[in-house]
Design a protein around this motif. Sequence first.
Motif, mmCIF file in Angstrom:
data_model
loop_
_atom_site.group_PDB
_atom_site.id
_atom_site.type_symbol
_atom_site.label_atom_id
_atom_site.label_comp_id
_atom_site.label_asym_id
_atom_site.label_seq_id
_atom_site.Cartn_x
_atom_site.Cartn_y
_atom_site.Cartn_z
ATOM 1 N N ARG A 143 0.855 -1.197 0.000
ATOM 2 C CA ARG A 143 0.000 0.000 0.000
ATOM 3 C C ARG A 143 0.892 1.248 0.000
ATOM 4 O O ARG A 143 1.748 1.397 0.867
ATOM 5 N N THR A 198 -2.861 3.427 -2.784
ATOM 6 C CA THR A 198 -2.912 3.349 -1.313
ATOM 7 C C THR A 198 -3.862 2.248 -0.836
ATOM 8 O O THR A 198 -3.785 1.831 0.315
ATOM 9 N N GLU A 199 -4.781 1.824 -1.717
ATOM 10 C CA GLU A 199 -5.767 0.798 -1.383
ATOM 11 C C GLU A 199 -6.563 1.174 -0.135
ATOM 12 O O GLU A 199 -6.953 0.315 0.669
#
Length: 219
Positions: A143, A198-199
């Motif tokens: 991430r 970044t999810e």
Amino acid sequence: MDFAAIVAFTIVLYVRPQEIFGFLAALRPAFVVLAWGGAALFLRPEGVKWKDVVKTPADWVMLGYFCWIIFTNDAKWETWKQIYPFVGFYFITVLALTTMQRIYVFLYWWLGCILFIAIMALLSLVGFDPAGSAYVTDASHGRLVFNTTLFNNANALGHSVIVAVPMIYFLMFWRRPVFVKEVGLALLPISLYATYRTESKGSFISGFGAILATLTFGR
């Protein structure tokens, strides 16, 4: 000079060069810039009046929020030392942004800082990594992060970067010339892709809400 100070503090707050280049930390740039901004406000011809500091409901809400942060913590002085840059930044910004031209120029600087951290975070994936972000990204299971105290968490980076989308829309698409729209079209994917990497589900939701609100209610 007050306007230059809030622009400089925005750079110190978002880009955080004092963390990328450690030797700058000893200069205490946040404190220096806040002192510069405060002095510039008091030295301007109209000075500073209390009614200018808390003029709108938003000002009272922010003042109450800052007081709540301090008085609900046992270590009040330590808490104050952590939040004073943000308190000072808010009120100095309110006092310095006195014209629409200043507001627009400030927003462009703010957008530039957001895009800078998004670009630097993405570049860390391909080897250009002066902040050492790749290691933290790997430790976060891929991430995306930007390795400063403010953005070394994927959720924090996502929530900050997605703000660029409505900003780009209003600064570069809303009633703007074609060539400005083309620049905006080139910048939009940077924010969107950085947020995607970044999810952060919270960023997706808050970003959708912010974009929906801006399109619904206008500027």
